[in-house]
Design a protein around this motif. Sequence first.
Motif, PDB file in Angstrom:
ATOM      1  N   PHE A   1      25.175  40.841  46.726  1.00 57.70           N
ATOM      2  CA  PHE A   1      26.787  40.386  46.560  1.00 57.70           C
ATOM      3  C   PHE A   1      27.240  41.312  45.354  1.00 57.70           C
ATOM      4  CE2 PHE A   1      25.222  36.559  48.429  1.00 57.70           C
ATOM      5  CZ  PHE A   1      26.392  36.321  49.241  1.00 57.70           C
ATOM      6  N   LYS A   2      28.264  41.917  45.438  1.00 55.92           N
ATOM      7  CA  LYS A   2      29.140  42.509  44.532  1.00 55.92           C
ATOM      8  C   LYS A   2      30.548  41.825  44.238  1.00 55.92           C
ATOM      9  CE  LYS A   2      31.146  47.133  43.470  1.00 55.92           C
ATOM     10  NZ  LYS A   2      31.581  48.273  44.443  1.00 55.92           N
ATOM     11  N   ALA A   3      30.606  41.461  43.224  1.00 55.44           N
ATOM     12  CA  ALA A   3      32.022  40.780  42.834  1.00 55.44           C
ATOM     13  C   ALA A   3      32.963  41.462  41.686  1.00 55.44           C
ATOM     14  CB  ALA A   3      31.677  39.474  42.278  1.00 55.44           C
ATOM     15  N   THR A   4      34.076  41.563  42.010  1.00 56.27           N
ATOM     16  CA  THR A   4      35.183  42.036  41.030  1.00 56.27           C
ATOM     17  C   THR A   4      36.294  40.858  40.880  1.00 56.27           C
ATOM     18  OG1 THR A   4      34.671  44.234  42.195  1.00 56.27           O
ATOM     19  CG2 THR A   4      36.884  44.094  40.774  1.00 56.27           C
ATOM     20  N   ASP A   5      36.351  40.678  39.607  1.00 62.53           N
ATOM     21  CA  ASP A   5      37.338  39.545  39.273  1.00 62.53           C
ATOM     22  C   ASP A   5      38.386  40.399  38.208  1.00 62.53           C
ATOM     23  OD1 ASP A   5      38.744  37.485  38.793  1.00 62.53           O
ATOM     24  OD2 ASP A   5      36.882  36.259  37.931  1.00 62.53           O
TER      25      ASP A   5
ATOM     26  N   ARG B   1      48.630  37.085  40.266  1.00 64.37           N
ATOM     27  CA  ARG B   1      48.133  36.209  39.151  1.00 64.37           C
ATOM     28  C   ARG B   1      46.541  36.635  38.946  1.00 64.37           C
ATOM     29  NH1 ARG B   1      52.756  36.266  38.246  1.00 64.37           N
ATOM     30  NH2 ARG B   1      54.041  34.544  37.801  1.00 64.37           N
ATOM     31  N   SER B   2      46.051  36.690  39.972  1.00 62.36           N
ATOM     32  CA  SER B   2      44.560  37.003  40.181  1.00 62.36           C
ATOM     33  C   SER B   2      44.195  37.731  41.220  1.00 62.36           C
ATOM     34  CB  SER B   2      43.687  35.838  40.009  1.00 62.36           C
ATOM     35  OG  SER B   2      43.897  34.796  41.157  1.00 62.36           O
ATOM     36  N   PHE B   3      43.100  38.772  41.219  1.00 59.55           N
ATOM     37  CA  PHE B   3      42.782  39.317  42.394  1.00 59.55           C
ATOM     38  C   PHE B   3      41.150  39.095  42.508  1.00 59.55           C
ATOM     39  CE2 PHE B   3      41.309  43.339  44.319  1.00 59.55           C
ATOM     40  CZ  PHE B   3      42.066  43.371  45.450  1.00 59.55           C
ATOM     41  N   LYS B   4      40.273  38.660  43.308  1.00 61.00           N
ATOM     42  CA  LYS B   4      38.966  38.526  43.392  1.00 61.00           C
ATOM     43  C   LYS B   4      38.514  39.293  44.838  1.00 61.00           C
ATOM     44  CE  LYS B   4      38.562  34.293  40.832  1.00 61.00           C
ATOM     45  NZ  LYS B   4      38.053  32.933  40.792  1.00 61.00           N
ATOM     46  N   VAL B   5      37.450  40.086  44.666  1.00 60.67           N
ATOM     47  CA  VAL B   5      36.605  40.730  46.043  1.00 60.67           C
ATOM     48  C   VAL B   5      35.345  40.371  45.595  1.00 60.67           C
ATOM     49  CG1 VAL B   5      36.333  42.580  47.106  1.00 60.67           C
ATOM     50  CG2 VAL B   5      38.459  42.471  45.855  1.00 60.67           C
ATOM     51  N   LEU B   6      34.608  39.745  46.700  1.00 61.03           N
ATOM     52  CA  LEU B   6      33.372  39.969  46.905  1.00 61.03           C
ATOM     53  C   LEU B   6      32.827  40.335  48.264  1.00 61.03           C
ATOM     54  CD1 LEU B   6      30.829  38.125  45.620  1.00 61.03           C
ATOM     55  CD2 LEU B   6      31.108  36.216  47.184  1.00 61.03           C
ATOM     56  N   THR B   7      31.982  41.227  48.016  1.00 60.87           N
ATOM     57  CA  THR B   7      31.592  41.973  49.286  1.00 60.87           C
ATOM     58  C   THR B   7      29.862  41.747  49.231  1.00 60.87           C
ATOM     59  OG1 THR B   7      30.978  44.037  47.907  1.00 60.87           O
ATOM     60  CG2 THR B   7      32.849  43.947  49.232  1.00 60.87           C
ATOM     61  N   PHE B   8      29.230  41.327  50.401  1.00 64.18           N
ATOM     62  CA  PHE B   8      27.896  41.273  50.721  1.00 64.18           C
ATOM     63  C   PHE B   8      27.382  42.218  51.883  1.00 64.18           C
ATOM     64  CE2 PHE B   8      25.133  38.958  53.492  1.00 64.18           C
ATOM     65  CZ  PHE B   8      24.048  38.587  52.415  1.00 64.18           C
ATOM     66  N   ALA B   9      26.253  42.752  51.498  1.00 61.88           N
ATOM     67  CA  ALA B   9      25.632  43.426  52.377  1.00 61.88           C
ATOM     68  C   ALA B   9      24.012  42.975  52.221  1.00 61.88           C
ATOM     69  CB  ALA B   9      25.668  44.900  52.204  1.00 61.88           C
TER      70      ALA B   9
ATOM     71  N   LEU C   1      33.369  40.933  53.677  1.00 62.12           N
ATOM     72  CA  LEU C   1      34.200  41.178  52.530  1.00 62.12           C
ATOM     73  C   LEU C   1      34.948  40.138  52.271  1.00 62.12           C
ATOM     74  CD1 LEU C   1      35.978  44.023  50.711  1.00 62.12           C
ATOM     75  CD2 LEU C   1      37.355  42.474  52.124  1.00 62.12           C
ATOM     76  N   LEU C   2      35.359  39.115  51.119  1.00 66.33           N
ATOM     77  CA  LEU C   2      35.910  38.019  50.850  1.00 66.33           C
ATOM     78  C   LEU C   2      37.110  38.429  49.675  1.00 66.33           C
ATOM     79  CD1 LEU C   2      36.861  35.248  51.398  1.00 66.33           C
ATOM     80  CD2 LEU C   2      35.228  34.632  49.816  1.00 66.33           C
TER      81      LEU C   2
END
Length: 181
Positions: A45-49, A80-88, A153-154
Amino acid sequence: MTKRAFLWLPLVALLLLAGCRAAGPERPARTVAEFFNKYETRSGFKATDWSAGLTTRLLLGRLGSLGGGSDLTQALSSVRSFKVLTFAPTSNSAQKLVADGLVQEVNGLLANERYTPLTTTGGNMRYSTRMQGDRVTEVVTTSSVSGAPDSFLLMSIGGNFTREQLDQLLKILPNVADMSK
């Protein structure tokens, strides 16, 4: 009477096992925020918050005015918020999550937790929204990561958008998703 009870026991056990299997790995998340918290530090997982402060929203509003109409500008300044979670699945433990039903957990989360799917044309991105009255409070985007099997990708964008602002925001989200992969 006891023979009847024993006849139902295997059926009840089978139903319980099927329910556990469909729930995804471990205890399934109930909200998108809970899903992020559950997986953001795991392998694969790679998260960007990103939390939007006033200065950032003003900058986004200025950028939006350069490339879009007033609805896009207002939508960007309402973020107000932006979150990205990618999974490989890059490790054995990540591949086990796929086998245990990770993608089904994401799909079940969006289907069960008051998210309304939006119908869109083209692409592999799916959009869902959470509403409060006539305002959109969260937009959730799901898709797969190109070139990575069993990936996803979420993206979650929190804010306070009108329907017109949401339509403009949906036009730029595929480009944002491409940048975050």
